[in-house]
Design an enzyme around this catalytic site. Structure first.
Site, PDB file in Angstrom:
ATOM      1  N   GLY A  17      -3.042  91.875 118.211  1.00 34.75           N
ATOM      2  CA  GLY A  17      -3.001  90.378 117.722  1.00 34.75           C
ATOM      3  C   GLY A  17      -2.381  90.248 116.210  1.00 34.75           C
ATOM      4  N   SER A  43      -7.655  95.174 117.386  1.00 39.20           N
ATOM      5  CA  SER A  43      -8.522  96.145 116.388  1.00 39.20           C
ATOM      6  C   SER A  43      -8.702  95.370 114.884  1.00 39.20           C
ATOM      7  CB  SER A  43      -7.668  97.585 116.438  1.00 39.20           C
ATOM      8  OG  SER A  43      -8.308  98.355 115.495  1.00 39.20           O
ATOM      9  N   VAL A  51       5.318  92.959 108.140  1.00 37.64           N
ATOM     10  CA  VAL A  51       6.387  92.331 107.837  1.00 37.64           C
ATOM     11  C   VAL A  51       6.982  91.273 108.822  1.00 37.64           C
ATOM     12  CG1 VAL A  51       7.395  94.164 106.087  1.00 37.64           C
ATOM     13  CG2 VAL A  51       7.491  94.692 108.877  1.00 37.64           C
ATOM     14  N   ALA A  54      11.412  86.807 108.028  1.00 38.94           N
ATOM     15  CA  ALA A  54      12.250  85.849 108.102  1.00 38.94           C
ATOM     16  C   ALA A  54      12.663  85.357 109.284  1.00 38.94           C
ATOM     17  CB  ALA A  54      13.778  86.467 107.443  1.00 38.94           C
ATOM     18  N   LYS A  82      15.059  78.167 105.278  1.00 43.25           N
ATOM     19  CA  LYS A  82      16.277  79.206 105.422  1.00 43.25           C
ATOM     20  C   LYS A  82      17.506  78.637 106.222  1.00 43.25           C
ATOM     21  CE  LYS A  82      17.234  83.850 107.602  1.00 43.25           C
ATOM     22  NZ  LYS A  82      17.112  84.750 108.581  1.00 43.25           N
ATOM     23  N   LEU A 331       7.214  94.383 119.233  1.00 45.69           N
ATOM     24  CA  LEU A 331       7.657  95.683 119.023  1.00 45.69           C
ATOM     25  C   LEU A 331       7.500  96.619 120.026  1.00 45.69           C
ATOM     26  CD1 LEU A 331       6.592  95.609 115.231  1.00 45.69           C
ATOM     27  CD2 LEU A 331       8.897  95.342 115.936  1.00 45.69           C
ATOM     28  N   THR A 342      15.765  89.000 113.933  1.00 40.59           N
ATOM     29  CA  THR A 342      15.725  88.647 115.653  1.00 40.59           C
ATOM     30  C   THR A 342      14.632  88.926 116.206  1.00 40.59           C
ATOM     31  OG1 THR A 342      17.079  90.607 115.765  1.00 40.59           O
ATOM     32  CG2 THR A 342      18.550  88.547 115.886  1.00 40.59           C
TER      33      THR A 342
HETATM   34  P1  FAD Z   1       2.085  94.586 115.155  1.00 38.21           P
HETATM   35  O1  FAD Z   1       2.230  93.592 113.948  1.00 38.21           O
HETATM   36  O2  FAD Z   1       2.274  96.008 114.813  1.00 38.21           O
HETATM   37  O3  FAD Z   1       0.771  94.153 115.867  1.00 38.21           O
HETATM   38  C1  FAD Z   1       0.114  95.114 116.580  1.00 38.21           C
HETATM   39  C2  FAD Z   1      -1.330  94.781 117.071  1.00 38.21           C
HETATM   40  O4  FAD Z   1      -1.894  95.828 117.923  1.00 38.21           O
HETATM   41  C3  FAD Z   1      -2.283  94.809 115.877  1.00 38.21           C
HETATM   42  O5  FAD Z   1      -3.117  93.615 116.082  1.00 38.21           O
HETATM   43  C4  FAD Z   1      -3.215  95.841 116.263  1.00 38.21           C
HETATM   44  O6  FAD Z   1      -4.684  95.837 115.840  1.00 38.21           O
HETATM   45  C5  FAD Z   1      -3.059  96.228 117.524  1.00 38.21           C
HETATM   46  N1  FAD Z   1      -3.667  97.432 118.135  1.00 38.21           N
HETATM   47  C6  FAD Z   1      -2.816  98.536 118.034  1.00 38.21           C
HETATM   48  N2  FAD Z   1      -3.503  99.589 118.534  1.00 38.21           N
HETATM   49  C7  FAD Z   1      -4.575  99.027 118.990  1.00 38.21           C
HETATM   50  C8  FAD Z   1      -5.781  99.629 119.654  1.00 38.21           C
HETATM   51  N3  FAD Z   1      -6.023 100.922 119.832  1.00 38.21           N
HETATM   52  N4  FAD Z   1      -6.829  98.737 119.977  1.00 38.21           N
HETATM   53  C9  FAD Z   1      -6.689  97.573 119.698  1.00 38.21           C
HETATM   54  N5  FAD Z   1      -5.584  96.784 118.982  1.00 38.21           N
HETATM   55  C10 FAD Z   1      -4.611  97.698 118.836  1.00 38.21           C
HETATM   56  N6  FAD Z   1      11.127  90.348 112.439  1.00 38.21           N
HETATM   57  C11 FAD Z   1      11.572  89.264 112.217  1.00 38.21           C
HETATM   58  O7  FAD Z   1      11.764  88.297 113.077  1.00 38.21           O
HETATM   59  N7  FAD Z   1      12.247  89.001 110.899  1.00 38.21           N
HETATM   60  C12 FAD Z   1      12.173  89.947 109.889  1.00 38.21           C
HETATM   61  O8  FAD Z   1      12.505  89.526 108.903  1.00 38.21           O
HETATM   62  C13 FAD Z   1      11.593  91.070 110.295  1.00 38.21           C
HETATM   63  N8  FAD Z   1      11.648  92.087 109.476  1.00 38.21           N
HETATM   64  C14 FAD Z   1      11.011  93.235 109.672  1.00 38.21           C
HETATM   65  C15 FAD Z   1      11.281  94.517 108.937  1.00 38.21           C
HETATM   66  C16 FAD Z   1      10.693  95.693 109.409  1.00 38.21           C
HETATM   67  C17 FAD Z   1      10.739  96.780 108.417  1.00 38.21           C
HETATM   68  C18 FAD Z   1      10.145  95.879 110.783  1.00 38.21           C
HETATM   69  C19 FAD Z   1       9.648  97.221 111.261  1.00 38.21           C
HETATM   70  C20 FAD Z   1       9.997  94.800 111.466  1.00 38.21           C
HETATM   71  C21 FAD Z   1      10.369  93.503 111.031  1.00 38.21           C
HETATM   72  N9  FAD Z   1      10.648  92.479 112.033  1.00 38.21           N
HETATM   73  C22 FAD Z   1      10.992  91.291 111.566  1.00 38.21           C
HETATM   74  C23 FAD Z   1       9.684  92.518 113.458  1.00 38.21           C
HETATM   75  C24 FAD Z   1       8.295  91.675 113.133  1.00 38.21           C
HETATM   76  O9  FAD Z   1       7.737  92.321 112.137  1.00 38.21           O
HETATM   77  C25 FAD Z   1       7.591  91.923 114.628  1.00 38.21           C
HETATM   78  O10 FAD Z   1       8.265  91.649 115.433  1.00 38.21           O
HETATM   79  C26 FAD Z   1       6.537  91.093 114.358  1.00 38.21           C
HETATM   80  O11 FAD Z   1       5.544  91.364 113.530  1.00 38.21           O
HETATM   81  C27 FAD Z   1       5.602  91.404 115.554  1.00 38.21           C
HETATM   82  O12 FAD Z   1       4.995  92.586 115.616  1.00 38.21           O
HETATM   83  P2  FAD Z   1       3.944  92.800 116.785  1.00 38.21           P
HETATM   84  O13 FAD Z   1       2.913  92.075 117.143  1.00 38.21           O
HETATM   85  O14 FAD Z   1       4.821  93.277 118.157  1.00 38.21           O
HETATM   86  O15 FAD Z   1       3.027  94.289 116.251  1.00 38.21           O
END
Ligand code: FAD
Length: 499
Positions: A17, A43, A51, A54, A82, A331, A342
């Site tokens: 989420g 979770s 993060v 942008a 932006k 990710l 991006t």
């Molecule tokens: P996450 O935010 O990590 O979410 C993972 C989810 O999975 C969470 O809800 C967690 O609870 C759940 N989960 C994990 N394990 C379990 C489990 N066992 N059981 C139940 N749930 C679980 N993108 C941009 O577009 N612009 C930016 O400026 C930018 N800056 C960034 C800077 C950094 C340093 C990094 C590392 C990334 C950046 N990104 C940026 C990328 C951006 O942060 C991600 O693409 C975006 O937040 C999506 O993350 P996500 O949802 O894939 O993962």
């Protein structure tokens, strides 16, 4: 809808989420609602990455698709506007340029505006390339305007990542999805290799037809359970760590992200309505965590509101973003690096592609192959654009920059750089995110001044060329003068409660 549709719904299970999970849930619920039965599990013990603040302009189109009201969304996420990114000290120390979202000058069918500018520059006609771009000049002057009827500027947002996920959660839950807060303890697969259920700690087995892995870098489904490989790009993109911290607002409220290079990477500053987001991206091969933290602290422009967090990452892409009945979005599918904002964009294109190639019934092999081919092509072009920022540099003040300069780069990028260097041509390939203007602004900004260019402008006399260039520049100046200040515009258009 016939009476069978209810029983033929595809059961979609979204694991995670964060921004990826909630954007996927909101979009599928809004756009494929009657065809799908969506459950999202997240979770409460494992936090989101926190993060990703942008964005880039195509997000606006996606928001419109979801029926998001811009001012309401901006209030909820303390967002600002932006217009681009200011890059400092990349091409060399003491250099600066803005990669803006705008179009620079008027291009003809025969040649891009750049070729006319290059000819003018050669003949000593004054004018920086950026002076012919409205968004760039507006950014420099801290100006901004938009309205629902008329948006003279191409723009994106800076937003609070936590508030954005909460906003999307509300949107998705209101669209009728099932939301479970629990931990995924195991992923159960059938002999075919397909996932048939997630084992949840409190809720037991959660079965489904299609599983979306939005578990972030953990990649619990696509990586851990299905063993899908990961193509590592760290031989091109050396940075593998980031420090992040929120700080107090540091006025003025800039309508652009600041990216400043340092001896072993770069740092970012993202202005929100109520605080700044700051980050320090570095390579652990060239800087220890302690050195990085010290340097980061020294460069902060305002007081920290929390302790500094460290995030580790590996740049690259999942070999197959769609494997068996599991699609990785966010990710878990790969990470290029945050320099050009991006990642959220790749989430959006991943969701759009999935909706367009949705596996409703029957064998999904060809859909999967097409999805994977498109995903790969898209992320590889973005990767090349990011490598460009590191590789084309005159910096030789640290081992990091020396390595960036002398590393072997992908052939696809080498060809682009040589074409621009020799002939001044930049291009946007089919399905590619970054436009001719983006490639031109960055290659020029990083220090490449092409040796030759299209002869179209040679047919103009110096008087004609000078008059045309001056007219273009003056028009931009007048339009910028009429725009309100960014901060004033944000206050009247979308001031957040925290503002
Ligand atoms: P996450 O935010 O990590 O979410 C993972 C989810 O999975 C969470 O809800 C967690 O609870 C759940 N989960 C994990 N394990 C379990 C489990 N066992 N059981 C139940 N749930 C679980 N993108 C941009 O577009 N612009 C930016 O400026 C930018 N800056 C960034 C800077 C950094 C340093 C990094 C590392 C990334 C950046 N990104 C940026 C990328 C951006 O942060 C991600 O693409 C975006 O937040 C999506 O993350 P996500 O949802 O894939 O993962």
């Amino acid at each position: 809808m016939d009476s069978n549709t209810q029983s033929e719904k595809t059961r979609v299970v979204i694991a995670g989420g964060g921004t990826a999970g909630w954007l996927t849930a909101a979009a599928l619920a809004k756009k494929l609602g009657p065809l799908v039965d969506i459950t999202l599990v997240e979770s409460s013990d494992i936090s989101t990455i926190g993060v990703g603040e942008a964005t880039i302009p195509p997000l606006r189109v996606f928001h419109q698709l979801l029926g998001i009201n811009e001012a309401e969304f901006m209030r909820a996420t303390s967002a600002t506007f932006k217009l681009g990114i200011q890059f400092t000290d990349f091409g060399d120390k003491q250099t600066e340029y803005i990669h803006s979202f705008g179009q620079t000058g008027q291009s003809g069918w025969l040649a891009e505006f750049f070729h006319f500018w290059r000819e003018a520059h050669e003949r000593g006609i004054p004018g920086e390339y950026g002076e012919y771009c409205l968004e760039l000049e507006a950014a420099k002057a801290n100006k901004f305007f938009t309205s629902t009827q008329n948006s003279p500027l191409n723009y994106a947002y800076h937003l609070d990542a936590g508030a954005y996920a909460a906003y999307l959660k509300k949107l998705a839950v209101n669209s009728g999805i099932t939301h479970i807060v629990d931990n995924i303890d195991a992923v159960n697969c059938a002999p075919s290799g397909d996932i048939y259920a997630l084992l949840l700690r409190q809720h037991g087995l959660l079965t489904g037809d299609l599983f979306i892995d939005c578990t972030g870098f953990k990649a619990l489904l696509i990586g851990e359970a299905l063993n899908t490989g990961y193509e590592d790009w760290s031989h091109w993109l050396f940075c593998n760590r980031a420090l992040a911290v929120q700080t107090e607002l540091a006025p003025p409220l800039k309508p652009y992200t600041v990216a400043s290079a340092h001896e072993a990477g770069w740092r970012w500053e993202i202005p929100l309505q109520h605080r700044m987001g700051n980050g320090f991206v570095y390579s652990s091969q060239f800087l220890t965590d302690e050195q990085a933290e010290l340097q980061f602290q020294k460069t902060l422009n305002s007081a920290p509101l929390q302790t500094i967090r460290r995030i580790e990452f590996k740049t690259g892409r999942r070999d197959h973003a769609w494997q068996n009945n599991c699609v990785a979005i966010g990710l878990s599918a790969g990470f290029v690096e945050p320099m050009e904002s991006t990642s959220i964009h790749l989430i959006v294109t991943g969701i759009t592609r999935l909706m367009q190639l949705f596996p409703y019934r029957g064998d999904a092999t060809r859909l999967r192959n097409e999805y994977n081919n498109q995903t790969r092509a898209e992320i590889e072009k973005i990767r090349d654009f990011i490598i460009l920022h590191y590789h084309v540099t005159e910096r030789d003040d640290s081992e990091f920059w020396k390595m960036c300069k002398k590393m072997n780069i992908p052939d696809s990028l080498a060809e682009r750089i040589e074409l621009f260097k020799e002939h001044g041509h930049a291009f946007q390939k089919n399905g590619e995110l970054f436009r001719v203007d983006s490639w031109t602004q960055v290659m020029l900004g990083q220090g490449i001044l092409p040796g030759s260019w299209h002869p179209a402008a040679k047919m103009m006399s110096s008087g004609q060329l000078s008059a045309a260039m001056e007219k273009g520049k003056q028009e931009i100046k007048q339009r910028v003068a009429q725009l309100p200040g960014h901060e004033a515009f944000v206050s009247q258009y979308c001031a957040s409660v925290k503002h």
